[in-house]
Write a protein that holds these residues in place. Structure first.
Motif, PDB file in Angstrom:
ATOM      1  N   MET A  91       0.795  -1.200  -0.090  1.00  7.67           N
ATOM      2  CA  MET A  91       0.073   0.054  -0.017  1.00  7.67           C
ATOM      3  C   MET A  91       0.931   1.068   0.035  1.00  7.67           C
ATOM      4  O   MET A  91       1.643   1.543   0.706  1.00  7.67           O
ATOM      5  CB  MET A  91      -0.801  -0.089   1.329  1.00  7.67           C
ATOM      6  CG  MET A  91      -1.762   1.236   1.505  1.00  7.67           C
ATOM      7  SD  MET A  91      -2.964   1.194   2.829  1.00  7.67           S
ATOM      8  CE  MET A  91      -2.872  -0.335   3.548  1.00  7.67           C
ATOM      9  N   SER A  92       0.659   2.235  -0.989  1.00  4.14           N
ATOM     10  CA  SER A  92       1.487   3.256  -0.956  1.00  4.14           C
ATOM     11  C   SER A  92       1.173   4.432  -0.148  1.00  4.14           C
ATOM     12  O   SER A  92      -0.234   4.284   0.541  1.00  4.14           O
ATOM     13  CB  SER A  92       1.481   3.753  -2.455  1.00  4.14           C
ATOM     14  OG  SER A  92       0.205   4.398  -2.964  1.00  4.14           O
TER      15      SER A  92
ATOM     16  N   LEU B 151      -2.958   5.522   0.941  1.00  4.49           N
ATOM     17  CA  LEU B 151      -3.306   5.942   2.357  1.00  4.49           C
ATOM     18  C   LEU B 151      -3.566   7.393   2.817  1.00  4.49           C
ATOM     19  O   LEU B 151      -4.778   7.577   3.103  1.00  4.49           O
ATOM     20  CB  LEU B 151      -1.964   5.726   3.386  1.00  4.49           C
ATOM     21  CG  LEU B 151      -2.038   5.668   4.842  1.00  4.49           C
ATOM     22  CD1 LEU B 151      -3.253   4.790   5.248  1.00  4.49           C
ATOM     23  CD2 LEU B 151      -0.766   5.512   5.444  1.00  4.49           C
ATOM     24  N   TYR B 152      -2.864   8.496   2.309  1.00  2.00           N
ATOM     25  CA  TYR B 152      -3.332   9.761   2.545  1.00  2.00           C
ATOM     26  C   TYR B 152      -4.389  10.078   1.849  1.00  2.00           C
ATOM     27  O   TYR B 152      -5.420  10.991   2.379  1.00  2.00           O
ATOM     28  CB  TYR B 152      -1.942  10.663   2.330  1.00  2.00           C
ATOM     29  CG  TYR B 152      -0.787  10.458   3.096  1.00  2.00           C
ATOM     30  CD1 TYR B 152      -1.039  10.032   4.403  1.00  2.00           C
ATOM     31  CD2 TYR B 152       0.508  10.603   2.895  1.00  2.00           C
ATOM     32  CE1 TYR B 152       0.114   9.742   5.368  1.00  2.00           C
ATOM     33  CE2 TYR B 152       1.623  10.207   3.465  1.00  2.00           C
ATOM     34  CZ  TYR B 152       1.543   9.794   4.798  1.00  2.00           C
ATOM     35  OH  TYR B 152       2.647   9.834   5.505  1.00  2.00           O
ATOM     36  N   TRP B 153      -4.528   9.940   0.591  1.00  2.00           N
ATOM     37  CA  TRP B 153      -5.864  10.540  -0.243  1.00  2.00           C
ATOM     38  C   TRP B 153      -6.822   9.602  -0.324  1.00  2.00           C
ATOM     39  O   TRP B 153      -7.925  10.225  -0.885  1.00  2.00           O
ATOM     40  CB  TRP B 153      -5.255  10.831  -1.707  1.00  2.00           C
ATOM     41  CG  TRP B 153      -4.266  11.873  -1.692  1.00  2.00           C
ATOM     42  CD1 TRP B 153      -2.731  11.753  -1.629  1.00  2.00           C
ATOM     43  CD2 TRP B 153      -4.632  13.284  -1.726  1.00  2.00           C
ATOM     44  NE1 TRP B 153      -2.290  13.001  -1.596  1.00  2.00           N
ATOM     45  CE2 TRP B 153      -3.322  13.899  -1.565  1.00  2.00           C
ATOM     46  CE3 TRP B 153      -5.680  14.086  -1.533  1.00  2.00           C
ATOM     47  CZ2 TRP B 153      -3.189  15.239  -1.477  1.00  2.00           C
ATOM     48  CZ3 TRP B 153      -5.467  15.312  -1.487  1.00  2.00           C
ATOM     49  CH2 TRP B 153      -4.399  16.047  -1.594  1.00  2.00           C
TER      50      TRP B 153
ATOM     51  N   PRO C 154      -9.190  10.031   4.114  1.00  2.00           N
ATOM     52  CA  PRO C 154     -10.588  10.548   3.803  1.00  2.00           C
ATOM     53  C   PRO C 154     -11.662   9.586   4.155  1.00  2.00           C
ATOM     54  O   PRO C 154     -12.760  10.080   4.520  1.00  2.00           O
ATOM     55  CB  PRO C 154     -10.439  11.002   2.494  1.00  2.00           C
ATOM     56  CG  PRO C 154      -8.958  11.265   2.216  1.00  2.00           C
ATOM     57  CD  PRO C 154      -8.429  10.057   2.887  1.00  2.00           C
ATOM     58  N   ALA C 155     -11.589   8.283   3.566  1.00  2.00           N
ATOM     59  CA  ALA C 155     -12.772   7.594   3.569  1.00  2.00           C
ATOM     60  C   ALA C 155     -13.094   7.246   5.215  1.00  2.00           C
ATOM     61  O   ALA C 155     -14.236   7.239   5.542  1.00  2.00           O
ATOM     62  CB  ALA C 155     -12.515   6.200   3.131  1.00  2.00           C
TER      63      ALA C 155
ATOM     64  N   PRO D 267     -13.793  15.066  -4.057  1.00  2.00           N
ATOM     65  CA  PRO D 267     -14.435  14.244  -2.792  1.00  2.00           C
ATOM     66  C   PRO D 267     -13.923  14.911  -1.738  1.00  2.00           C
ATOM     67  O   PRO D 267     -14.624  14.877  -0.432  1.00  2.00           O
ATOM     68  CB  PRO D 267     -14.058  12.894  -3.208  1.00  2.00           C
ATOM     69  CG  PRO D 267     -13.664  12.791  -4.503  1.00  2.00           C
ATOM     70  CD  PRO D 267     -13.271  14.183  -4.982  1.00  2.00           C
ATOM     71  N   HIS D 268     -12.758  15.303  -1.397  1.00  2.00           N
ATOM     72  CA  HIS D 268     -12.281  15.772  -0.143  1.00  2.00           C
ATOM     73  C   HIS D 268     -12.635  17.221   0.284  1.00  2.00           C
ATOM     74  O   HIS D 268     -13.013  17.429   1.358  1.00  2.00           O
ATOM     75  CB  HIS D 268     -10.597  16.013  -0.577  1.00  2.00           C
ATOM     76  CG  HIS D 268      -9.883  14.755  -0.799  1.00  2.00           C
ATOM     77  ND1 HIS D 268      -9.689  14.410  -2.127  1.00  2.00           N
ATOM     78  CD2 HIS D 268      -9.466  13.767  -0.070  1.00  2.00           C
ATOM     79  CE1 HIS D 268      -8.930  13.210  -2.196  1.00  2.00           C
ATOM     80  NE2 HIS D 268      -8.829  12.763  -0.957  1.00  2.00           N
TER      81      HIS D 268
END
Length: 89
Positions: free
Chosen positions: A1-2, A6-8, A12-13, A67-68
């Motif tokens: 997992m990059s 993870l961050y984007w 956020p999920a 979405p963010h």
């Protein structure tokens, strides 16, 4: 997992899922028409953002930051809902 995923994607999920839970709990605490409309907008926004994030990261569609922005706007509405619930007995 990059780290990008993870961050984007993941963070956020989880923020969106937590926002849905907070909005539903505030709606259950004070079930009024105004809260129902606000909770509907919040939940709808978070679900749309989750759908978009899924399409971006799992279906490999074109990435966007919308979405963010929707998650941030929905959290603002959740804060309005929270302060309205706390202000009135």
């Amino acid at each position: 997992m990059s780290k990008e995923f993870l961050y984007w994607g993941i963070v956020p999920a989880w923020i969106a899922v937590f926002g849905i839970a907070v909005s539903v709990s505030l709606l259950r605490k004070k079930p009024e028409f105004w809260h129902g409309g606000l909770a509907g907008a919040v939940i709808g926004g978070h679900l749309w953002a989750l759908w978009c994030l899924k399409r971006i990261f799992i279906d490999n569609t074109y990435p966007t930051y919308v979405p963010h922005v929707v998650i941030g706007t929905a959290w603002t509405l959740t804060l309005f809902q929270f302060f309205y619930t706390k202000k009135r007995p």
